[in-house]
Motif scaffolding. Structure first.
Motif, PDB file in Angstrom:
ATOM      1  N   PHE A  34      75.564 -10.255   5.435  1.00 17.14           N
ATOM      2  CA  PHE A  34      75.116  -9.217   6.368  1.00 17.14           C
ATOM      3  C   PHE A  34      75.156  -7.836   5.738  1.00 17.14           C
ATOM      4  CE2 PHE A  34      77.097 -12.471   9.223  1.00 17.14           C
ATOM      5  CZ  PHE A  34      75.898 -13.059   9.572  1.00 17.14           C
ATOM      6  N   ASN A  35      75.501  -7.762   4.459  1.00 16.38           N
ATOM      7  CA  ASN A  35      75.568  -6.501   3.755  1.00 16.38           C
ATOM      8  C   ASN A  35      74.146  -6.071   3.393  1.00 16.38           C
ATOM      9  OD1 ASN A  35      75.770  -5.004   1.000  1.00 16.38           O
ATOM     10  ND2 ASN A  35      77.790  -4.798   1.941  1.00 16.38           N
ATOM     11  N   ARG A  36      73.797  -4.804   3.658  1.00 19.13           N
ATOM     12  CA  ARG A  36      72.417  -4.338   3.431  1.00 19.13           C
ATOM     13  C   ARG A  36      71.977  -4.494   1.990  1.00 19.13           C
ATOM     14  NH1 ARG A  36      73.434   1.146   6.364  1.00 19.13           N
ATOM     15  NH2 ARG A  36      74.399   1.364   4.354  1.00 19.13           N
ATOM     16  N   SER A  37      72.869  -4.202   1.042  1.00 16.49           N
ATOM     17  CA  SER A  37      72.459  -4.302  -0.359  1.00 16.49           C
ATOM     18  C   SER A  37      72.210  -5.748  -0.768  1.00 16.49           C
ATOM     19  CB  SER A  37      73.495  -3.655  -1.285  1.00 16.49           C
ATOM     20  OG  SER A  37      74.746  -4.276  -1.156  1.00 16.49           O
ATOM     21  N   PHE A  38      72.949  -6.693  -0.171  1.00 21.75           N
ATOM     22  CA  PHE A  38      72.704  -8.102  -0.459  1.00 21.75           C
ATOM     23  C   PHE A  38      71.347  -8.529   0.110  1.00 21.75           C
ATOM     24  CE2 PHE A  38      72.804 -12.568   0.802  1.00 21.75           C
ATOM     25  CZ  PHE A  38      73.076 -13.163  -0.404  1.00 21.75           C
ATOM     26  N   VAL A  39      71.049  -8.096   1.328  1.00 19.94           N
ATOM     27  CA  VAL A  39      69.774  -8.448   1.958  1.00 19.94           C
ATOM     28  C   VAL A  39      68.612  -7.848   1.166  1.00 19.94           C
ATOM     29  CG1 VAL A  39      68.383  -8.176   4.055  1.00 19.94           C
ATOM     30  CG2 VAL A  39      70.811  -8.748   4.236  1.00 19.94           C
ATOM     31  N   ALA A  40      68.755  -6.586   0.727  1.00 18.96           N
ATOM     32  CA  ALA A  40      67.696  -5.952  -0.066  1.00 18.96           C
ATOM     33  C   ALA A  40      67.485  -6.695  -1.378  1.00 18.96           C
ATOM     34  CB  ALA A  40      68.051  -4.491  -0.341  1.00 18.96           C
ATOM     35  N   LEU A  41      68.561  -7.107  -2.011  1.00 13.37           N
ATOM     36  CA  LEU A  41      68.446  -7.841  -3.268  1.00 13.37           C
ATOM     37  C   LEU A  41      67.835  -9.226  -3.044  1.00 13.37           C
ATOM     38  CD1 LEU A  41      68.951  -7.386  -6.203  1.00 13.37           C
ATOM     39  CD2 LEU A  41      71.244  -8.307  -5.920  1.00 13.37           C
ATOM     40  N   ALA A  42      68.154  -9.864  -1.928  1.00 12.84           N
ATOM     41  CA  ALA A  42      67.554 -11.165  -1.617  1.00 12.84           C
ATOM     42  C   ALA A  42      66.045 -11.028  -1.413  1.00 12.84           C
ATOM     43  CB  ALA A  42      68.213 -11.763  -0.375  1.00 12.84           C
ATOM     44  N   ILE A  43      65.616  -9.981  -0.712  1.00 14.90           N
ATOM     45  CA  ILE A  43      64.182  -9.747  -0.498  1.00 14.90           C
ATOM     46  C   ILE A  43      63.490  -9.457  -1.825  1.00 14.90           C
ATOM     47  CG2 ILE A  43      62.509  -8.146   0.533  1.00 14.90           C
ATOM     48  CD1 ILE A  43      64.449  -7.968   2.943  1.00 14.90           C
ATOM     49  N   ALA A  44      64.130  -8.655  -2.673  1.00 13.51           N
ATOM     50  CA  ALA A  44      63.549  -8.354  -3.985  1.00 13.51           C
ATOM     51  C   ALA A  44      63.432  -9.617  -4.834  1.00 13.51           C
ATOM     52  CB  ALA A  44      64.398  -7.314  -4.713  1.00 13.51           C
ATOM     53  N   THR A  45      64.434 -10.488  -4.743  1.00 16.65           N
ATOM     54  CA  THR A  45      64.382 -11.742  -5.494  1.00 16.65           C
ATOM     55  C   THR A  45      63.238 -12.625  -5.006  1.00 16.65           C
ATOM     56  OG1 THR A  45      66.754 -11.639  -5.886  1.00 16.65           O
ATOM     57  CG2 THR A  45      65.706 -13.781  -6.150  1.00 16.65           C
ATOM     58  N   LEU A  46      63.074 -12.725  -3.698  1.00 12.65           N
ATOM     59  CA  LEU A  46      61.964 -13.516  -3.144  1.00 12.65           C
ATOM     60  C   LEU A  46      60.618 -12.944  -3.574  1.00 12.65           C
ATOM     61  CD1 LEU A  46      63.265 -14.297   0.453  1.00 12.65           C
ATOM     62  CD2 LEU A  46      63.089 -15.865  -1.496  1.00 12.65           C
ATOM     63  N   ALA A  47      60.496 -11.610  -3.578  1.00 10.47           N
ATOM     64  CA  ALA A  47      59.244 -10.990  -4.021  1.00 10.47           C
ATOM     65  C   ALA A  47      58.997 -11.269  -5.501  1.00 10.47           C
ATOM     66  CB  ALA A  47      59.287  -9.485  -3.761  1.00 10.47           C
ATOM     67  N   SER A  48      60.053 -11.251  -6.308  1.00 11.34           N
ATOM     68  CA  SER A  48      59.906 -11.555  -7.738  1.00 11.34           C
ATOM     69  C   SER A  48      59.457 -12.990  -7.958  1.00 11.34           C
ATOM     70  CB  SER A  48      61.232 -11.329  -8.475  1.00 11.34           C
ATOM     71  OG  SER A  48      61.582  -9.982  -8.438  1.00 11.34           O
ATOM     72  N   ILE A  49      60.035 -13.901  -7.199  1.00 14.62           N
ATOM     73  CA  ILE A  49      59.646 -15.308  -7.317  1.00 14.62           C
ATOM     74  C   ILE A  49      58.185 -15.490  -6.901  1.00 14.62           C
ATOM     75  CG2 ILE A  49      60.044 -17.615  -6.355  1.00 14.62           C
ATOM     76  CD1 ILE A  49      63.052 -16.846  -6.232  1.00 14.62           C
ATOM     77  N   ALA A  50      57.797 -14.832  -5.797  1.00 14.67           N
ATOM     78  CA  ALA A  50      56.408 -14.925  -5.343  1.00 14.67           C
ATOM     79  C   ALA A  50      55.453 -14.361  -6.390  1.00 14.67           C
ATOM     80  CB  ALA A  50      56.244 -14.174  -4.014  1.00 14.67           C
ATOM     81  N   LEU A  51      55.861 -13.250  -7.012  1.00 13.06           N
ATOM     82  CA  LEU A  51      55.019 -12.648  -8.050  1.00 13.06           C
ATOM     83  C   LEU A  51      54.920 -13.563  -9.263  1.00 13.06           C
ATOM     84  CD1 LEU A  51      53.407 -10.145  -8.861  1.00 13.06           C
ATOM     85  CD2 LEU A  51      55.513  -9.144  -9.698  1.00 13.06           C
ATOM     86  N   ALA A  52      56.034 -14.176  -9.644  1.00  9.85           N
ATOM     87  CA  ALA A  52      56.034 -15.073 -10.811  1.00  9.85           C
ATOM     88  C   ALA A  52      55.193 -16.317 -10.564  1.00  9.85           C
ATOM     89  CB  ALA A  52      57.464 -15.473 -11.158  1.00  9.85           C
TER      90      ALA A  52
END
Length: 112
Positions: A34-52
Motif C-alpha cells: 500500500f506504499n505509494r512508491s511501491f505502487v508507482a514502481l509496480a506500474i512502471a514495471t508493468l509499463a516496461s514489460i508492455a513496452l518490451a
C-alpha cells in the motif's frame, strides 16, 4: 495453502503497523503493498514489460504508444525514487518486520 490467507496476513500486518505508528506518534511505517512508491514502481514495471513485449495501449494510432509507455515508466521510476529518498516511511514486508517496527516504536515511546 488457501489463497485467501494473504488477506489475513495483510490485515495482521496493518494492525501491527497501526499500533507501531500510534506508539511512535506519527506515521513511520506502512505495508509495502500500500506504499505509494511501491505502487508507482509496480506500474512502471508493468509499463516496461508492455513496452518490451510490444503491447500497445488502447489509444488512437496517431499517438505514439511507445512514448506514452516510456513516459509512464520513467515517471513511475522517478516518483518511486524520490519517495524512497525523501520519505520518512519505512516499508514492512512481513510479520517479523512489523513486530520489529512495533518494538522499535515502543522503545522510542518509552525513551521519551
Amino acid at each position: 495453502m488457501n489463497p485467501l490467507l494473504i488477506f489475513k496476513i495483510i490485515r495482521d500486518l496493518a494492525m501491527l503497523i497501526e499500533a507501531a505508528n500510534k506508539a511512535a506518534g506519527g506515521k513511520h511505517w506502512s505495508v509495502a503493498f500500500f506504499n505509494r512508491s511501491f505502487v508507482a514502481l509496480a506500474i512502471a514495471t508493468l509499463a516496461s514489460i508492455a513496452l518490451a513485449l510490444g503491447l500497445q495501449l488502447p489509444i488512437p494510432v496517431d499517438v505514439a504508444t511507445e512514448n506514452v509507455l516510456a513516459i509512464i515508466t520513467v515517471g513511475g521510476i522517478a516518483w518511486a525514487g524520490v519517495e524512497r529518498i525523501m520519505g520518512k516511511t519505512k516499508v514492512v514486508w512481513n510479520r517479523q518486520q512489523a513486530n520489529d517496527a512495533l518494538s522499535e516504536a515502543l522503545a522510542k515511546a518509552g525513551a521519551k
